[in-house]
Design a protein around this motif. Structure first.
Motif, short mmCIF file in Angstrom:
data_model
loop_
_atom_site.label_atom_id
_atom_site.label_comp_id
_atom_site.label_asym_id
_atom_site.label_seq_id
_atom_site.Cartn_x
_atom_site.Cartn_y
_atom_site.Cartn_z
N ASP A 110 55.88 41.72 19.89
CA ASP A 110 56.22 42.53 18.72
C ASP A 110 57.73 42.83 18.72
N SER A 155 63.96 41.30 4.09
CA SER A 155 62.61 41.13 4.64
C SER A 155 62.43 41.99 5.88
N TRP A 159 60.02 45.82 6.83
CA TRP A 159 58.97 45.88 7.85
C TRP A 159 58.81 47.27 8.47
N LYS A 167 55.36 46.42 10.24
CA LYS A 167 54.84 45.56 9.16
C LYS A 167 55.23 44.09 9.33
N PRO A 169 55.05 40.36 9.95
CA PRO A 169 53.91 39.42 9.97
C PRO A 169 53.73 38.77 11.34
N LYS A 170 52.48 38.47 11.66
CA LYS A 170 52.12 37.93 12.96
C LYS A 170 52.86 36.63 13.28
N HIS A 172 55.81 35.81 12.79
CA HIS A 172 57.13 36.10 13.37
C HIS A 172 57.01 36.62 14.80
#
Length: 196
Positions: A110, A155, A159, A167, A169-170, A172
């Protein structure tokens, strides 16, 4: 490792899927005739889709939407970046058998874990406190993620407002996992050169 050195150790551009797949299957060095023979094998495209799904953590329909040939021209640029990191980390072809058997799990890191590793790992508690409380720290975090992921600043900012970027996205998270693997691989190679 110093922050600026990290980016020197990462590929600057994405890798085209066809080139990546040739590397994965160990056919990149073949002659044009031999490549044609390999790439026209009835099972080759199916294996290519399996590899791309596994390493990028996406579904088969997604990969099929990227194109009906081996170029996969519709692949997003950020996925090409992941492919470059995977190659730099030398994950495939070492993991090819487990990928084809469906036993491979793409790494996931993450945003917060990645940023802590890159920006804070070698600092003392006092330095971490100074760094995190600095007015430009969020800007540094956003800039780091945009550079590593090769995506727009807006972008990343969307997040979340804190270092967790919850937020994100997986897909990334997989890219960040591969980026860390590539950084680690290049660091160990540099260490080996110094020791030699």
């Amino acid at each position: 490792m110093k922050y600026c050195e990290i980016f020197k150790n990462l590929p600057k551009e994405g890798l085209e899927p066809r080139q990546f797949l040739r590397y994965c299957f160990g056919i990149a060095e073949l002659s044009p005739g031999e490549l044609l023979e390999e790439e026209t094998d009835s099972q080759y495209r199916k294996k290519c889709i399996t590899v791309l799904c596994a390493v990028l953590g996406v579904q088969r329909p997604t990969v099929r939407k990227w194109g009906s040939d081996l170029n996969f021209d519709g692949i997003p640029n950020y996925s090409k970046v992941s492919l470059a990191y995977i190659q730099a980390a030398e994950i495939v072809p070492n993991q090819l058998k487990s990928i084809l058997r469906g036993e491979y799990n793409a790494p996931e890191v993450d945003a917060q874990a990645f940023l802590e590793k890159i920006l804070l790992e070698e600092l003392t508690e006092q330095q971490i406190l100074q760094t995190v409380s600095h007015a430009n720290f969020r800007t540094t975090c956003v800039k780091t993620l945009t550079q590593v992921l090769h995506i727009g600043t807006k972008s990343v900012q969307d997040w979340g407002q804190d270092m967790s970027f919850h937020k994100m996205p997986k897909i990334h998270k997989h890219t960040l996992g591969y980026a860390l693997a590539a950084i680690s691989k290049s660091s160990s190679k540099a260490w080996d050169k110094q020791a030699a």
